[in-house]
Design a protein around this motif. Structure first.
Motif, short mmCIF file in Angstrom:
data_model
loop_
_atom_site.label_atom_id
_atom_site.label_comp_id
_atom_site.label_asym_id
_atom_site.label_seq_id
_atom_site.Cartn_x
_atom_site.Cartn_y
_atom_site.Cartn_z
N ASN A 34 -0.33 -3.14 8.15
CA ASN A 34 0.71 -2.13 8.01
C ASN A 34 2.04 -2.73 8.39
N ARG A 35 3.09 -2.39 7.67
CA ARG A 35 4.39 -2.98 7.93
C ARG A 35 5.48 -2.10 7.36
N SER A 36 6.70 -2.48 7.66
CA SER A 36 7.85 -1.77 7.13
C SER A 36 7.93 -1.99 5.63
N PRO A 37 8.37 -1.00 4.86
CA PRO A 37 8.48 -1.17 3.41
C PRO A 37 9.56 -2.16 3.00
N ASN A 38 10.38 -2.64 3.93
CA ASN A 38 11.47 -3.55 3.57
C ASN A 38 11.26 -4.94 4.13
N THR A 39 10.01 -5.33 4.32
CA THR A 39 9.75 -6.68 4.81
C THR A 39 9.10 -7.49 3.71
N ASN A 40 9.22 -8.81 3.84
CA ASN A 40 8.68 -9.71 2.85
C ASN A 40 7.41 -10.34 3.43
N SER A 41 6.27 -10.05 2.86
CA SER A 41 5.02 -10.58 3.37
C SER A 41 4.03 -10.69 2.22
N PRO A 42 2.94 -11.45 2.40
CA PRO A 42 1.98 -11.62 1.30
C PRO A 42 1.43 -10.29 0.82
N VAL A 43 1.25 -10.19 -0.47
CA VAL A 43 0.74 -8.97 -1.09
C VAL A 43 -0.45 -9.33 -1.95
N SER A 44 -1.51 -8.57 -1.86
CA SER A 44 -2.69 -8.86 -2.66
C SER A 44 -2.71 -8.04 -3.93
N PHE A 45 -2.93 -8.70 -5.06
CA PHE A 45 -3.14 -8.02 -6.32
C PHE A 45 -4.52 -8.38 -6.85
N ASP A 46 -5.50 -8.48 -5.96
CA ASP A 46 -6.86 -8.81 -6.34
C ASP A 46 -7.63 -7.51 -6.55
N TRP A 47 -7.99 -7.22 -7.80
CA TRP A 47 -8.69 -5.97 -8.11
C TRP A 47 -10.21 -6.17 -8.11
N SER A 48 -10.72 -7.20 -7.44
CA SER A 48 -12.15 -7.52 -7.54
C SER A 48 -13.04 -6.41 -7.01
N ASP A 49 -12.48 -5.55 -6.12
CA ASP A 49 -13.29 -4.48 -5.57
C ASP A 49 -13.15 -3.19 -6.36
N ASP A 50 -12.46 -3.23 -7.49
CA ASP A 50 -12.33 -2.06 -8.34
C ASP A 50 -13.39 -2.09 -9.43
N ILE A 129 17.97 -8.39 0.99
CA ILE A 129 18.07 -9.71 0.36
C ILE A 129 19.20 -10.52 1.00
N ARG A 130 20.33 -9.86 1.21
CA ARG A 130 21.49 -10.56 1.76
C ARG A 130 21.28 -10.96 3.21
N ASP A 131 20.79 -10.04 4.02
CA ASP A 131 20.73 -10.28 5.46
C ASP A 131 19.50 -11.06 5.89
N LYS A 132 18.38 -10.87 5.17
CA LYS A 132 17.14 -11.53 5.56
C LYS A 132 16.76 -12.68 4.64
N GLY A 133 17.45 -12.81 3.51
CA GLY A 133 17.09 -13.85 2.57
C GLY A 133 15.69 -13.67 2.02
N ALA A 134 15.23 -12.42 1.95
CA ALA A 134 13.86 -12.13 1.50
C ALA A 134 13.90 -11.03 0.46
N MET A 135 12.95 -11.07 -0.46
CA MET A 135 12.86 -10.05 -1.48
C MET A 135 12.02 -8.89 -0.96
N PRO A 136 12.53 -7.66 -1.00
CA PRO A 136 11.74 -6.52 -0.51
C PRO A 136 10.43 -6.38 -1.27
N ASP A 137 9.39 -6.01 -0.56
CA ASP A 137 8.08 -5.85 -1.17
C ASP A 137 8.09 -4.85 -2.32
N VAL A 138 8.92 -3.81 -2.22
CA VAL A 138 8.94 -2.79 -3.26
C VAL A 138 9.37 -3.38 -4.59
#
Length: 271
Positions: A34-50, A129-138
């Motif tokens: 769980n994290r803030s919606p405005n942080t940059n962190s790894p995201v899984s797009f693995d649908w293997s359990d679907d 993007i400007r302040d953290k140099g990171a792309m928002p997860d959204v």
């Protein structure tokens, strides 16, 4: 002064930031915390359990030092980001995300939020993007969702799965995300799903724009689900949302049976 500030805010991010954004599209073995919606962190797009897995999963590795795009011109008449020549070619689209970064997608989201009057939310997006140099997860999740939504009716399940994974990862959608999902489902004539997420927009305190509403109601007309469309309208009214007739007239093609049926459904008049 304001124009200059916007231009500075929308300068392209560094190659390091773009590379970091590329990691948002990488598959991971464990679910994200769980994290803030405005942080940059790894995201899984693995649908293997679907039940069903998409044929073309998002890319698995970012590019090295991709070249940043040219500076964004807020008042240019040119599109913020070029649409792919073939929206069904997901391999090419995901390759572009990996090698070119997500700046173009962030700009499209900024434009969409700004046009709907959500300027504060749009500026907050680019502040990350400007302040953290990171792309928002959204941005990353919405880019993948939009790719599936534009790929045609056969990929609607993948769009919904991406949205659900977004929520389970603790990433909050914004009005642009929800509009992409609703319009994509409506374009694929998935009326029940378009209804569900249009109402969810209202439950989240978002006001869908005319284009998004019309996409849903026009789908109901195409699929001969006029009564379901009227029920949707009543549910929206109960949630405090009403459509402006002049705005609707300005947002749809004023001819043909679809226009007449939509106007009759929404306002009780055929033209």
């Amino acid at each position: 002064m304001a124009v200059a500030a916007v231009r500075r805010l929308l300068r392209p991010t560094s190659s390091a930031a773009l590379s970091s954004a590329g990691r948002l599209l990488s598959s991971t073995a464990s679910p994200p915390p769980n994290r803030s919606p405005n942080t940059n962190s790894p995201v899984s797009f693995d649908w293997s359990d679907d039940d069903e897995s998409p044929a073309e999963p998002p890319p698995t590795s970012p590019a090295k030092n991709p070249a940043p795009p040219p500076p964004y011109e807020p008042f240019s008449k040119n599109p913020a980001a070029a649409d792919p020549v073939d929206p069904t070619n997901l391999q090419e689209i995901f390759h572009r995300m990996r090698t070119g970064g997500l700046t173009d997608y962030a700009i499209k989201m900024f434009d969409g939020l700004s046009k709907d009057g959500l300027t504060h939310e749009a500026l907050a997006l680019f502040s990350v993007i400007r302040d953290k140099g990171a792309m928002p997860d959204v941005v990353a999740h919405t880019a993948v969702l939009e790719a599936y939504a534009a790929a045609g009716p056969a990929r609607w399940r993948d769009a919904v799965r991406t949205y659900n994974r977004m929520l389970s990862g603790g990433v909050a959608p914004n009005a642009y995300t929800m509009a992409v999902l609703v319009k994509g489902l409506a374009a694929g004539d998935r009326c029940a799903e378009a209804r569900k997420y249009l109402l969810e927009m209202l439950d989240r305190g978002m006001r869908p724009n005319v284009e998004t509403c019309l996409a849903a109601f026009e789908a109901h007309v195409r699929m001969d689900k006029v009564e379901e469309g009227k029920a949707l309208l009543e549910m929206m009214k109960k949630k405090g949302f009403t459509l402006d007739e002049e705005a609707v007239r300005g947002g749809t093609v004023k001819r043909g049976h679809v226009f007449r049926a939509v106007m009759n459904m929404l306002f009780g008049k055929p033209s």
